[in-house]
Design an enzyme around this catalytic site. Structure first.
Site, PDB file in Angstrom:
ATOM      1  N   CYS A  53      24.069  29.892 -29.678  1.00  0.00           N
ATOM      2  CA  CYS A  53      24.861  28.937 -30.457  1.00  0.00           C
ATOM      3  C   CYS A  53      24.012  27.724 -30.838  1.00  0.00           C
ATOM      4  O   CYS A  53      23.683  27.526 -31.991  1.00  0.00           O
ATOM      5  CB  CYS A  53      26.098  28.499 -29.677  1.00  0.00           C
ATOM      6  SG  CYS A  53      27.129  27.305 -30.560  1.00  0.00           S
ATOM      7  N   CYS A  92      24.635  17.775 -17.282  1.00  0.00           N
ATOM      8  CA  CYS A  92      23.500  18.650 -16.966  1.00  0.00           C
ATOM      9  C   CYS A  92      22.965  19.382 -18.183  1.00  0.00           C
ATOM     10  O   CYS A  92      21.865  19.933 -18.128  1.00  0.00           O
ATOM     11  CB  CYS A  92      23.914  19.704 -15.949  1.00  0.00           C
ATOM     12  SG  CYS A  92      24.492  19.078 -14.381  1.00  0.00           S
ATOM     13  N   CYS A 134      16.062  12.814 -22.988  1.00  0.00           N
ATOM     14  CA  CYS A 134      16.904  13.917 -23.482  1.00  0.00           C
ATOM     15  C   CYS A 134      16.265  15.298 -23.312  1.00  0.00           C
ATOM     16  O   CYS A 134      16.878  16.305 -23.634  1.00  0.00           O
ATOM     17  CB  CYS A 134      17.251  13.697 -24.950  1.00  0.00           C
ATOM     18  SG  CYS A 134      15.872  14.002 -26.087  1.00  0.00           S
ATOM     19  N   CYS A 144      -0.603   7.841 -33.930  1.00  0.00           N
ATOM     20  CA  CYS A 144      -0.845   7.161 -32.655  1.00  0.00           C
ATOM     21  C   CYS A 144      -0.052   7.805 -31.526  1.00  0.00           C
ATOM     22  O   CYS A 144       0.734   8.715 -31.740  1.00  0.00           O
ATOM     23  CB  CYS A 144      -0.499   5.679 -32.786  1.00  0.00           C
ATOM     24  SG  CYS A 144       1.262   5.353 -32.960  1.00  0.00           S
ATOM     25  N   CYS A 156       4.950   6.624 -24.341  1.00  0.00           N
ATOM     26  CA  CYS A 156       3.533   6.905 -24.557  1.00  0.00           C
ATOM     27  C   CYS A 156       3.320   8.418 -24.458  1.00  0.00           C
ATOM     28  O   CYS A 156       3.703   9.039 -23.463  1.00  0.00           O
ATOM     29  CB  CYS A 156       2.690   6.193 -23.494  1.00  0.00           C
ATOM     30  SG  CYS A 156       0.940   6.657 -23.515  1.00  0.00           S
ATOM     31  N   CYS A 159       0.816   9.348 -21.219  1.00  0.00           N
ATOM     32  CA  CYS A 159       1.271   9.318 -19.823  1.00  0.00           C
ATOM     33  C   CYS A 159       2.791   9.396 -19.649  1.00  0.00           C
ATOM     34  O   CYS A 159       3.268   9.576 -18.532  1.00  0.00           O
ATOM     35  CB  CYS A 159       0.745   8.069 -19.124  1.00  0.00           C
ATOM     36  SG  CYS A 159       1.542   6.540 -19.661  1.00  0.00           S
TER      37      CYS A 159
END
Length: 191
Positions: A53, A92, A134, A144, A156, A159
């Site tokens: 779906c 969840c 998310c 960048c 970033c 990291c």
């Protein structure tokens, strides 16, 4: 986003009705779908967790629809997909785990499904990153290391540290020259 008029200096947005004269029915369908998707604010977007779906919905609409199916849907996190009608957990982002808290579900299911493992391996191979807010997968094609996910979270790429108010909270470099400069023209200059 809605396309603008192609004439220089004109900022009018094209209306879907006026595009039917030069777009195929399939392109009209895609444009209509993109307009619907764009109408949902980023923080309101939720996707059905069922792979067959994967419908895009707004959190508000899916909650309203779920209230008739689930008692106390606001508290439990239980939702019903507007398209496939499958039940899922909004917290969840997995199929509904009835009679079990999110914590208990995660404790009983510590290993991700095989498809998730394959995706993680593919992501590691291609150096993709995952938004910590998310879980959307992101690839840096050019530019960048400051990423803005579709959910609005900024981080970033190197990291994963959060960017706050357009400022890095880490000390990683802001870019790599190989991602900024197009080296295709270098071959022509070697004559």
């Amino acid at each position: 986003m809605l396309p603008k008029c192609p004439h220089e200096g004109c900022n009018s947005e094209l209306k879907i009705g006026s595009c039917s004269k030069f777009l195929t029915p399939r392109l009209m369908e895609i444009m209509s779908q993109r307009i619907k998707e764009n109408a949902i604010p980023v923080s309101e977007k939720v996707y059905c967790p069922y792979p067959k779906c994967s419908a895009l919905m707004s959190k508000k609409d899916v909650l309203e629809s779920s209230k008739s199916t689930f008692i106390r849907a606001e508290i439990s996190g239980a939702r019903k997909c507007l398209k496939c009608k499958g039940h899922f957990c909004i917290n969840c982002k997995v199929p509904w785990h009835s009679n079990m808290s999110c914590y208990e579900f995660k404790r009983r299911n510590p290993y991700p499904p095989a498809e998730d493992v394959k995706l993680k391996n593919l992501a590691a191979t291609h150096m993709w990153r995952q938004c910590v807010k998310c879980n959307h997968m992101i690839e840096l094609a050019a530019g960048c290391f400051h990423m803005t996910c579709r959910c609005g979270y900024e981080f970033c790429y190197t990291c994963g540290a959060e960017w706050k108010n357009k400022v890095a909270t880490c000390s990683c470099p802001l870019w790599d020259e190989n991602n900024i400069v197009d080296h295709d023209d270098d071959d022509d200059d070697e004559d």
